[in-house]
Each structure stands twice: as C-alpha cells, then as structure tokens.
Design an enzyme around this catalytic site. Structure first.
Site, PDB file in Angstrom:
ATOM      1  N   HIS A 172       0.828  -1.205   0.000  1.00 40.14           N
ATOM      2  CA  HIS A 172       0.000   0.000   0.000  1.00 40.14           C
ATOM      3  C   HIS A 172       0.868   1.263   0.000  1.00 40.14           C
ATOM      4  O   HIS A 172       2.012   1.234   0.438  1.00 40.14           O
ATOM      5  CB  HIS A 172      -0.867   0.056   1.267  1.00 40.14           C
ATOM      6  CG  HIS A 172      -1.967  -0.945   1.305  1.00 40.14           C
ATOM      7  ND1 HIS A 172      -2.152  -1.812   2.361  1.00 40.14           N
ATOM      8  CD2 HIS A 172      -2.966  -1.207   0.433  1.00 40.14           C
ATOM      9  CE1 HIS A 172      -3.218  -2.561   2.132  1.00 40.14           C
ATOM     10  NE2 HIS A 172      -3.722  -2.222   0.970  1.00 40.14           N
ATOM     11  N   CYS A 214      -2.906   0.412   9.909  1.00 43.28           N
ATOM     12  CA  CYS A 214      -3.908  -0.567   9.400  1.00 43.28           C
ATOM     13  C   CYS A 214      -4.925  -1.004  10.434  1.00 43.28           C
ATOM     14  O   CYS A 214      -6.008  -1.421  10.073  1.00 43.28           O
ATOM     15  CB  CYS A 214      -3.269  -1.867   8.956  1.00 43.28           C
ATOM     16  SG  CYS A 214      -1.743  -1.780   8.191  1.00 43.28           S
TER      17      CYS A 214
HETATM   18  C1  CIR Z   1      -3.417  -7.891   3.473  1.00 44.20           C
HETATM   19  O1  CIR Z   1      -2.559  -8.293   2.695  1.00 44.20           O
HETATM   20  O2  CIR Z   1      -4.504  -7.440   3.084  1.00 44.20           O
HETATM   21  C2  CIR Z   1      -3.143  -7.929   4.954  1.00 44.20           C
HETATM   22  N1  CIR Z   1      -2.419  -9.110   5.275  1.00 44.20           N
HETATM   23  C3  CIR Z   1      -2.370  -6.723   5.401  1.00 44.20           C
HETATM   24  C4  CIR Z   1      -3.157  -5.471   5.219  1.00 44.20           C
HETATM   25  C5  CIR Z   1      -2.429  -4.282   5.709  1.00 44.20           C
HETATM   26  N2  CIR Z   1      -3.236  -3.128   5.612  1.00 44.20           N
HETATM   27  C6  CIR Z   1      -2.767  -1.898   5.492  1.00 44.20           C
HETATM   28  O3  CIR Z   1      -1.585  -1.681   5.361  1.00 44.20           O
HETATM   29  N3  CIR Z   1      -3.630  -0.900   5.426  1.00 44.20           N
END
Ligand code: CIR
Length: 289
Positions: free
Chosen positions: A181, A284
């Site tokens: 991201h 997150c």
């Molecule tokens: C994913 O790959 O969707 C999750 N394991 C990690 C998401 C992390 N989210 C973020 O950085 N906003």
C-alpha cells in the site's frame, strides 16, 4: 454557555474523538492472512498482546474506541483501515482490493450504522476496488496510491465522496517494487498548525515523496525516517501523541524521541512485530476520526 465554548474550542483545535478497531485478532490470522512473505510464523498470543497494547495507546490518545465485531474466519479482519475511509465524519465503505476481504465490510458497515456515521458504499464490482491503506489524508489534500489493491474506479469514488478536497493519484510502479500500500512507506500527523509527512528511506519511498512534493498545492513538513525498514515511517497520530514502533532499530527510536522533543509531541512506542509478518503496519489496525 460552557458547551458553546467547548464547541468553539473543537473548531479551532483539531480534536480526534474516535478510533475504530477490530474486536480481536482472528484465530485464522497466522495460517490464512494474506502475506507477501511466507517464511515467518505468527505467534497469535503475542499478536493479541500487541493489539491490546495498541488499543490502550489509542485510549491514551483520548480516543473513544468503537469495536467492529470481526469474525474468526476472516483472517485479515484486524486491518480495519482497508475497509473504510473516514474524513470529516463522512465514511466511504470500500470494495477491498483482495476478494477474500470483501466480507469484512459487512461488520464494518454495522459498526458505522450503529454510530450513525454518514456512509457511502462502493458498488461491489469485480474490478472496481480500493483499500484504505492506499489513501493518505493530510488534512488539506488526499493522495491515493494506484496499487495492486486500488484501481482508478476506486479513486473516482474518493473524488466523488470527498469532493471538497483535491485528490492526487500516486503512481506506485517503480523498478521491481512489491510494496502493498501507499501507506506501507509513509504516513501523516495532522497537528493544529501543520501537517508532518513521514517517509521511509528507500529509493521507492523517495519516489513516492517526490511525487507528493510535485503534486501538492499545500505546505507540509517532510520527514525522512532513518533505517532500512520503510514501514517504520508508518505512524499513528492523534491529539498530541505519536505512536511509533518499539520493534525498530535504535536509530529509529532515537530519531522519534528527538522528533518528539522538537515538535512537542508525546511519543509512545508499541510492538507491531507479529502483524508486520502479514504486512500489517500501525495505521492498518484503526480508523481515527
Ligand atoms: C493484506 O494483505 O490485506 C493484509 N495481510 C495486510 C493489510 C495491511 N493493511 C494496510 O496496510 N492498510
């Protein structure tokens, strides 16, 4: 009369009131969470301790916690930031960029409804998606990374819903970059009188910072966080307190301690080492508004 002054005070000074977080770390996270690197085993007990410490830190920021009742089967559901964007008390429920995460939006929607938050929803269309982790709000403008999880159509929803802000698209293509991201390498602290933008030190993070500098129509303080892990530039800020990572090199911790002194910020360190194994950064796990 007193209430009138409290309201006036709220208008002059940026006060964040709420943090949305997941109820728990789902038991399926270690085995099923999406991840770019499969080599490290997640210790769920440690991850749960870290999540509690994280929520305590949000409480210390004077935020009221709104819990989303996440299901054990939804392995990534602790990463609430990806399912909703809230700016000026208006929410946009996303269509997350990985289909396994779509069901997370149902519980998020219920939480928003029960707190009567005005909510717009993206249509659930296969190739129209958006992850909140790609959106950087500076208090004055919005920057969105065009990534594997966020497409043009997703960005057009942001433009429609938050149409009083300038929205800039950031190109995430860079050499063999595989960053998940936009906010995996940067973040923002919106203070009363200024916004501070934090970036990692890699070439990719500089590539992102340079685009933001070029596109931006506002003044910011740009800060490069030292060390070789860009995700340490992902901090959470609210109400005078800056949350950053204890599981970082001394050079990073010393940097934030000095930074706090210079900018009169209280620095709190939390451990994010377990969730980092499944690509989770600090922002997150909450949505602050
Ligand atoms: C994913 O790959 O969707 C999750 N394991 C990690 C998401 C992390 N989210 C973020 O950085 N906003």
């Amino acid at each position: 009369m007193i209430q009138f002054f409290i309201k006036l005070y709220d208008l002059c000074i940026l006060i964040m009131k709420y943090a949305i977080v997941a109820n728990k770390i789902p038991s399926s996270l270690p085995s099923n969470a999406l991840r770019s690197d499969n080599t490290q085993i997640v210790d769920i007990n440690k991850a749960r301790e870290h999540h509690e410490e994280y929520i305590q830190c949000l409480k210390d920021m004077n935020l009221e916690i709104i819990y989303v009742n996440n299901e054990d089967e939804l392995a990534d559901s602790v990463f609430v930031e990806d399912t909703v964007i809230i700016i000026d008390n208006v929410a946009l429920l996303t269509n997350p960029g990985h289909e396994s995460r779509l069901y997370e939006t149902y519980e998020m929607r219920k939480a928003l409804e029960s707190h009567e938050i005005v909510t717009y929803c993206m249509d659930i269309i296969h190739d129209e998606f958006l992850d909140g982790g790609d959106l950087l709000f500076t208090g004055k403008e919005i920057f969105i990374g065009l990534s594997k999880r966020t497409r043009e159509c997703g960005i057009s929803y942001v433009k429609d819903v938050f149409n009083h802000y300038e929205v800039h698209t950031i190109n995430m293509d860079f050499e063999d970059n595989s960053t998940l991201h936009l906010k995996s390498v940067c973040s923002c602290a919106i203070l009363d009188d200024k916004s501070i933008l934090y970036f990692g030190s890699s070439r990719f993070a500089s590539h992102i910072m340079n685009q933001i500098i070029k596109l931006s129509k506002c003044d910011y303080i740009y800060v490069t966080v030292p060390g070789n892990n860009d995700s340490m530039a992902n901090i959470v800020y609210a109400n005078g307190i800056l949350m950053c990572r204890r599981d970082s090199d001394d050079i990073v911790k010393d940097f934030f301690i000095d930074h706090g002194k210079i900018n009169k910020l209280i620095i709190k360190f939390v451990d994010n080492s377990e969730l980092a194994k499944v690509d989770g950064a600090l922002t997150c796990c909450s949505v602050i508004f």
